[in-house]
Design a protein around this motif. Structure first.
Motif, short mmCIF file in Angstrom:
data_model
loop_
_atom_site.label_atom_id
_atom_site.label_comp_id
_atom_site.label_asym_id
_atom_site.label_seq_id
_atom_site.Cartn_x
_atom_site.Cartn_y
_atom_site.Cartn_z
N GLY A 214 3.19 -18.40 -15.80
CA GLY A 214 2.33 -17.46 -15.28
C GLY A 214 2.44 -16.10 -15.86
N GLY A 215 1.36 -15.31 -15.53
CA GLY A 215 1.30 -13.80 -16.00
C GLY A 215 1.79 -12.95 -14.85
N ILE A 216 1.90 -11.77 -15.47
CA ILE A 216 2.08 -10.53 -14.28
C ILE A 216 1.35 -9.37 -14.73
CG2 ILE A 216 4.21 -9.95 -15.76
CD1 ILE A 216 5.77 -9.44 -12.98
N ILE A 217 1.12 -8.54 -13.62
CA ILE A 217 0.43 -7.19 -13.78
C ILE A 217 1.54 -6.22 -13.41
CG2 ILE A 217 -0.76 -7.59 -11.58
CD1 ILE A 217 -2.99 -5.99 -13.29
N THR A 218 2.06 -5.44 -14.09
CA THR A 218 3.05 -4.31 -13.58
C THR A 218 2.39 -2.99 -13.87
OG1 THR A 218 4.64 -5.78 -14.98
CG2 THR A 218 5.30 -3.50 -14.47
N GLN A 219 2.83 -2.18 -12.74
CA GLN A 219 2.45 -0.56 -12.55
C GLN A 219 3.56 -0.05 -12.67
OE1 GLN A 219 -1.07 -1.70 -9.18
NE2 GLN A 219 -0.77 0.55 -9.94
N THR A 220 3.60 1.03 -13.43
CA THR A 220 4.61 2.14 -13.30
C THR A 220 4.23 3.45 -13.40
OG1 THR A 220 4.37 1.93 -15.84
CG2 THR A 220 6.11 0.51 -14.82
N PRO A 221 4.87 4.56 -12.53
CA PRO A 221 6.08 3.94 -11.87
C PRO A 221 5.75 3.49 -10.76
CG PRO A 221 5.65 6.62 -11.67
CD PRO A 221 4.53 5.86 -12.50
N LYS A 222 6.67 2.97 -9.81
CA LYS A 222 6.28 2.41 -8.40
C LYS A 222 5.90 3.76 -7.67
CE LYS A 222 8.84 -1.99 -8.56
NZ LYS A 222 7.57 -2.65 -9.40
N PHE A 223 7.00 4.89 -7.86
CA PHE A 223 6.70 5.92 -6.60
C PHE A 223 6.54 6.95 -7.68
CE2 PHE A 223 7.75 3.80 -2.95
CZ PHE A 223 8.45 2.88 -3.26
N LEU A 224 5.83 7.99 -7.38
CA LEU A 224 5.48 9.36 -8.32
C LEU A 224 5.32 10.41 -7.23
CD1 LEU A 224 4.85 10.34 -10.91
CD2 LEU A 224 2.42 9.68 -10.62
N ILE A 225 6.33 11.54 -7.34
CA ILE A 225 5.96 12.67 -6.64
C ILE A 225 5.51 13.77 -7.63
CG2 ILE A 225 7.38 14.33 -5.23
CD1 ILE A 225 9.23 12.27 -4.36
N GLY A 226 4.60 14.55 -7.47
CA GLY A 226 4.21 15.48 -8.25
C GLY A 226 3.97 16.59 -7.69
N GLN A 227 3.66 17.72 -8.18
CA GLN A 227 3.49 19.10 -7.77
C GLN A 227 1.97 19.42 -7.92
OE1 GLN A 227 6.19 21.63 -9.81
NE2 GLN A 227 7.46 21.59 -8.15
N GLU A 228 1.40 20.48 -6.99
CA GLU A 228 -0.05 20.84 -6.91
C GLU A 228 -0.40 21.07 -8.06
OE1 GLU A 228 -0.64 23.79 -4.43
OE2 GLU A 228 -2.78 23.54 -4.19
N GLY A 229 -1.43 20.71 -8.90
CA GLY A 229 -2.02 21.15 -10.25
C GLY A 229 -1.44 20.32 -11.06
N GLN A 230 -0.59 19.70 -11.12
CA GLN A 230 -0.05 18.82 -12.27
C GLN A 230 -1.00 17.70 -12.61
OE1 GLN A 230 4.06 17.43 -10.87
NE2 GLN A 230 4.58 17.00 -12.96
N LYS A 231 -0.68 17.55 -14.01
CA LYS A 231 -1.38 16.29 -14.39
C LYS A 231 -0.49 15.12 -14.42
CE LYS A 231 -3.94 16.61 -18.14
NZ LYS A 231 -4.39 16.44 -19.65
N LEU A 232 -0.92 13.89 -13.73
CA LEU A 232 0.04 12.91 -13.58
C LEU A 232 -0.54 11.62 -14.26
CD1 LEU A 232 0.66 13.75 -10.01
CD2 LEU A 232 2.27 14.15 -11.72
#
Lengths: 113, 113
Positions: B1-19
């Motif tokens: 079977g296949g899988i779909i993977t998302q990274t990162p699982k958690f993301l903390i960013g700052q205001e105005g940042q490109k993520l």
């Protein structure tokens, strides 16, 4: 105008059958009915799809009224693992943005042990 | 079977940042999607891609960019993170444009401080 209307929440005891209804009074002849469920911290998971009458698979059954304005997802013998938000979605299969899945707020099913 | 993977699982960013959020699938699916889910709400479509190098805007594309450089991967960029923003971003794939049996990843949880 929302395409579907579902109850916001339902409760059931373990071992009971749960029936989640969905109203789609403006469903078009090109549109199909899809059901997904989402458990916490996971993406939605496809359950079943149908166009008319009655569809059954290993997870659930789907009854669609003769005029296709109402569908009911039936989960036999629910367990704690069935506690989730259940989404009813109506969409066509012709492609384009109109054919994309639109998830409303769904029905929160709580299972009581 | 296949899988779909998302990274990162958690993301903390700052205001105005490109993520940038990434999604990989090994189902060999043609079509991929990015959705946003706010707490207790349904999913809203941000971008989708029919095939490699294709991009299509969804209902919520403003403030986001996307990239599909390979068939197996689909990236989403928040161009300028908004302070106190908190949401889950869900990636999905399907065999083709007219197929509504989507497979979802587990999501990336974003918090902007």
């Amino acid at each position: 105008l929302a395409k579907t209307t579902q109850p916001p929440s339902m409760e059931a005891y373990e071992g009971q059958e749960v029936n989640v209804s969905c109203s789609h009074t403006n469903i078009a002849t090109s549109e199909y009915i899809y059901w997904y469920r989402q458990v916490p911290h996971q993406g939605p998971q496809f359950i079943i799809q149908g166009y008319k009458d009655y569809v059954v698979n290993e997870v659930a059954s789907l009854f669609i009224s003769a005029d296709r304005k109402l569908s009911t997802l039936s989960l036999p013998w629910v367990s704690l693992r069935d506690a989730a938000v259940y989404y009813c979605i109506v969409t066509d299969r012709t492609g384009g943005l109109s054919g994309k899945l639109t998830f409303g707020e769904g029905t929160q099913v709580t299972v009581i042990s | 079977g296949g899988i779909i993977t998302q990274t990162p699982k958690f993301l903390i960013g700052q205001e105005g940042q490109k993520l940038t959020l990434k999604c990989q699938q090994n189902f060999n699916h043609d079509t991929m999607y990015w959705y946003r889910q706010d707490s207790g709400k349904g999913l809203r479509l941000i971008y989708y891609s029919i095939t490699e190098n294709d991009l299509q805007k969804g209902d919520l594309s403003e403030g986001y960019d996307a990239s599909r450089e390979k068939k197996s991967s689909f990236s989403l960029t928040v161009t300028s993170a908004q302070k106190n923003e908190m949401a889950v971003f869900l990636c999905a794939s399907s065999i083709g444009l007219a197929n509504s049996d989507y497979t979802f990843g587990s999501g990336t949880r974003l918090l902007v401080i």
